[in-house]
Scaffold this active site. Structure first.
Site, PDB file in Angstrom:
ATOM      1  N   LYS A 184      13.515   7.164  74.356  1.00 35.25           N
ATOM      2  CA  LYS A 184      13.909   5.904  75.479  1.00 35.25           C
ATOM      3  C   LYS A 184      13.564   6.684  76.656  1.00 35.25           C
ATOM      4  O   LYS A 184      12.313   6.750  76.955  1.00 35.25           O
ATOM      5  CB  LYS A 184      15.779   7.054  74.942  1.00 35.25           C
TER       6      LYS A 184
HETATM    7  C1  PLP Z   1      18.144   6.384  69.381  1.00 35.22           C
HETATM    8  C2  PLP Z   1      20.117   4.814  69.380  1.00 35.22           C
HETATM    9  C3  PLP Z   1      20.667   6.150  69.118  1.00 35.22           C
HETATM   10  C4  PLP Z   1      20.317   7.428  68.260  1.00 35.22           C
HETATM   11  O1  PLP Z   1      20.365   8.613  69.159  1.00 35.22           O
HETATM   12  P1  PLP Z   1      20.013   9.644  68.589  1.00 35.22           P
HETATM   13  O2  PLP Z   1      19.803  11.060  70.243  1.00 35.22           O
HETATM   14  O3  PLP Z   1      18.095   8.887  68.055  1.00 35.22           O
HETATM   15  O4  PLP Z   1      20.475  10.796  68.392  1.00 35.22           O
HETATM   16  C5  PLP Z   1      21.812   5.098  68.730  1.00 35.22           C
HETATM   17  N1  PLP Z   1      21.854   3.880  69.169  1.00 35.22           N
HETATM   18  C6  PLP Z   1      20.796   2.770  69.274  1.00 35.22           C
HETATM   19  C7  PLP Z   1      21.016   1.905  70.653  1.00 35.22           C
HETATM   20  C8  PLP Z   1      19.463   3.772  69.716  1.00 35.22           C
HETATM   21  O5  PLP Z   1      18.840   3.128  69.907  1.00 35.22           O
END
Ligand code: PLP
Length: 375
Positions: A184
């Protein structure tokens, strides 16, 4: 030979690595002063008057938000069919039903007319995803929610640092959920956060994220709900504090590189569908283009392999949720745009440490490969 260019890579400073060592040496590793500092910094960052709670993942943030809203068996939640499976999975995990609706081909964000058509008397909430960091139309989403008395749980996993007008995502509205997975825009290794609109719901989430524990005035503890274990560690929070301090710089760089991709690829190959450009409020978590594979004698695995041979990593974000085994047949609504995106999308390398010349290399390699595959 060019060095392999992955589709994403976190930027971690040496000073962060030193900072983490200090946390280890402090003897306090679990939730403590670094988590408090990180939560305050997140609250200040999104606008100052919200409570922001750190949790162990974006998925935990979404699940706790649904629980805090009291959503469970018998309830329906509107979810876009183009997202990471996590957005829909958490609805099932709390015992409710995700109702998947189509997205726009260019913004890849939820189509509000489709959301409207999916309403039933059981609908309790909508979970818009700010896809790739492009904010959804807040006015449209919140007027819809108000009209139909729905909660809004924003999946802002891609959107830390994104803004709608002058307001950062998480700085207004109902609940917003961030992810700090290493892919992210900023990371805490694993981690997430929830921006919460009221003190009352913040208390509910604090209870749910740590065993349902309440402290009595005399120092003894009580348990008042079957809470889970979703508290972030101080080690992770220490990483997050430094990452957040550099987030705007990271996102500016992402926006610049994405602009280079769009400038180079616009009109460069017939049938290639570029993502919406957005404005300064787009944090460009990723740059994904749609490739017209049915007009080419190469399929997506073939294109990914060809790019890998050229030392370029390509991602796929995401297969359409309604076409995954768990969701197939569950959804009566057609989602043709989500299907098409799921089949045609490729994610190009995009991360702050990339060089400008990397964008040229990716575009040249992609266009050469596609041109050679034109039937
Ligand atoms: C990464 C992501 C999640 C989940 O996040 P995690 O920290 O990996 O649990 C949820 N929704 C979207 C759109 C994502 O890209």
């Amino acid at each position: 030979m060019a060095e392999f260019l992955p589709f994403t890579r976190p930027t971690i400073d040496e000073s962060t690595i030193d900072g983490v060592s200090e946390v280890f040496r402090s003897g306090w590793l679990a939730t403590g002063p670094n988590v408090s500092q990180f939560e305050q910094a997140l609250s200040d960052y999104v606008g100052g008057d919200r409570t922001v709670l750190a949790v162990t993942s974006g998925t935990a943030a979404l699940e706790l938000s649904l629980q805090a809203c009291g959503i469970g068996p018998g309830d329906e939640v509107i979810v876009p069919a183009m997202t990471f499976a996590s957005t829909a999975n958490v609805v099932l995990r709390v015992g409710a039903t995700p109702v998947l609706v189509d997205v726009d081909l260019h913004s890849r964000n939820i189509q509000m007319d489709e959301a409207e058509a999916a309403l039933t008397e059981r609908t309790r909430a909508i979970m818009p995803v700010h896809f790739s960091g492009l904010p959804v139309d807040y006015e449209a989403v919140y007027s819809f929610a108000e009209k139909h008395e729905l909660r809004v749980i924003e999946d802002a996993a891609h959107a830390i640092g994104s803004a709608w007008g002058d307001t950062r995502v998480g700085g207004t509205g109902d609940l917003s959920c961030f992810s700090f997975h290493p892919n992210k825009n900023m990371t805490t290794i694993e981690g997430g956060a929830i921006s919460v609109p009221t003190e009352k719901e913040a208390e509910i989430i604090q209870n749910l994220r740590f065993h349902g524990i309440e402290r009595n005035p005399d120092g003894t503890i009580d348990v008042t709900s079957p809470g889970g274990k979703y508290n972030l560690s101080d080690v992770a929070a220490r990483v997050g504090i430094d990452q957040l301090a550099r987030l705007d710089e990271f996102n500016d760089r992402r926006r610049f590189l994405a602009g280079c991709y769009l400038d180079t690829l616009a009109g460069a190959f017939e049938g290639l569908v570029l993502p919406e450009r957005g404005d300064e409020g787009h944090s460009w978590h990723m740059c994904a283009v749609l490739v017209p594979f049915s007009d080419l004698n190469i399929d997506r695995p073939g294109l990914i392999a060809a790019m890998k041979d050229l030392d370029i990593g390509i991602g796929v974000h995401y297969p359409a949720v309604h076409e995954l085994s768990l969701y197939r047949g569950m959804n009566p609504r057609p989602c043709p745009n989500a299907s098409r995106i799921g089949q045609q999308t490729i994610t190009l390398p995009l991360f702050p440490a990339m060089q400008d010349s990397d964008v040229d290399r990716v575009c040249d390699s992609l266009l050469n490969t596609l041109n050679a595959a034109r039937t």
